[in-house]
Design an enzyme around this catalytic site. Structure first.
Site, short mmCIF file in Angstrom:
data_model
loop_
_atom_site.label_atom_id
_atom_site.label_comp_id
_atom_site.label_asym_id
_atom_site.label_seq_id
_atom_site.Cartn_x
_atom_site.Cartn_y
_atom_site.Cartn_z
N LYS A 172 -6.69 -4.84 -3.03
CA LYS A 172 -7.35 -5.44 -1.87
C LYS A 172 -8.36 -4.47 -1.28
CE LYS A 172 -3.58 -4.22 1.38
NZ LYS A 172 -4.30 -3.48 2.38
N CYS A 207 -2.24 -2.13 7.97
CA CYS A 207 -2.20 -3.10 6.86
C CYS A 207 -1.00 -4.04 6.92
CB CYS A 207 -2.27 -2.38 5.53
SG CYS A 207 -3.91 -1.63 5.27
N ASP A 220 0.80 -1.24 0.00
CA ASP A 220 0.00 0.00 0.00
C ASP A 220 0.83 1.29 0.00
OD1 ASP A 220 -1.90 -1.95 0.24
OD2 ASP A 220 -2.73 -1.27 2.14
#
Ligand code: TIU
Length: 230
Positions: free
Chosen positions: A130, A163, A25
Site C-alpha cells: 500500500k 496506519c 505494516d
C-alpha cells in the site's frame, strides 16, 4: 459464532469463515533502527512489545485455518506513487527513497521494507502493498476480502494512531466489523496509543471494538475448522 465477552465497549461476536486476521505494516522500516520510523525521530523500541503477542496470535490463527492478510507500506522504486505532500513533509533525517542501512527508505523490494523475521508471511497468505496509511487506499484489499467472504477483521500492527487507525476507519466505512487487539498494536507515543484505542471504542464503538489477544486466543478452537486460505 465466537464471542469476546470482555471486548470494549461490548461483547464482540464473529465466526471464523468470515473473519480475517489483518497484520498491518510489521516491517523493518518501522520496527528496526535505520528505517523510516527512526528517520522521523521515533524510538523504534516502543513497537517491540507487539511482536511476541502477535506471533502467538498468528500461530493460533494459522492453526485454526483463519484467513491471514499482511500489509506493507511503501513505494515503487521511482517513487511515482508517493505524493510530493508525503515525500517532502517535515524535516526527517532521511527521506523516502534515500539510502539507509536496510536499503532505500520505504521502497518496495528493499530489505527494510519487508516484514520482520518473527512475523514472516507463510506462502499463500496475501501481502498487500500500500502506498498510503490506509490499507484500502489504492490497493485491492477490499476485493480480496470480499472474494473470501470476509466481513470481520481482527486488526493488529503498527502504528496504532496512524496506519491502524486509518485502516480501521476505512474498513468501518466499507461495512467491516473491526476488533482491534490492544497488545498487538503499537505506537511510538504511548499516550497516542491509549487515546487512539479509546477513540475506537467510544460512542458505543464508533469505529469498532477493542480487546486483548489473550481473549481471542482463549476463544479460538484448538483444532483446525477451516481450510487454509490460498
Ligand atoms: N509514522 C507512523 O507512526 N506511522 C507510519 O508512518 N506508518 C504506519 O503507521 N504504518
Amino acid at each position: 459464532m465466537l464471542t469476546i465477552a470482555a471486548a470494549r465497549p461490548s461483547p464482540y461476536t464473529f465466526d471464523l469463515p468470515s473473519t480475517a486476521l489483518l497484520v498491518i505494516d510489521m516491517q523493518r522500516d518501522f520496527l528496526e533502527p535505520g528505517g523510516f520510523g527512526e528517520s522521523l525521530g521515533n524510538d523504534v523500541d516502543q513497537l517491540r512489545r507487539t511482536v511476541a503477542p502477535l506471533a502467538a496470535l498468528l500461530a493460533d490463527a494459522r492453526a485454526v485455518g483463519l484467513t491471514v492478510v499482511h500489509t506493507r507500506e511503501g513505494h515503487l522504486p521511482d517513487l511515482s506513487d508517493c505524493p510530493p505532500a508525503k515525500l517532502l513533509r517535515g524535516a526527517p533525517s532521511k527521506r523516502i527513497g534515500d539510502p539507509g542501512p536496510n536499503g532505500r527508505i520505504l521502497v518496495r523490494g528493499e530489505y527494510g521494507h519487508d516484514i520482520i523475521d518473527e512475523l514472516v508471511p507463510l506462502p499463500g497468505e496475501p501481502v498487500v502493498d500500500k502506498p498510503g496509511k490506509g490499507a484500502f487506499h489504492a490497493t485491492d484489499l477490499d476485493a480480496l476480502l470480499t472474494a473470501r467472504g470476509i466481513r470481520s477483521l481482527l486488526v493488529t500492527g503498527v502504528t496504532t494512531e496512524v496506519c491502524v487507525h486509518t485502516t480501521v476507519r476505512e474498513a468501518n466505512d466499507r461495512g467491516y466489523e473491526c476488533l482491534v487487539l490492544a497488545d498487538c498494536v503499537g505506537s511510538y507515543f504511548p499516550e497516542f496509543h491509549r487515546v487512539a484505542l479509546d477513540m475506537i471504542a467510544a460512542q458505543g464503538g464508533i469505529f469498532g471494538w477493542v480487546a486483548d489477544s489473550a481473549q481471542v486466543r482463549a476463544a479460538l478452537p484448538t483444532t483446525p475448522v477451516l481450510q487454509p486460505s490460498s
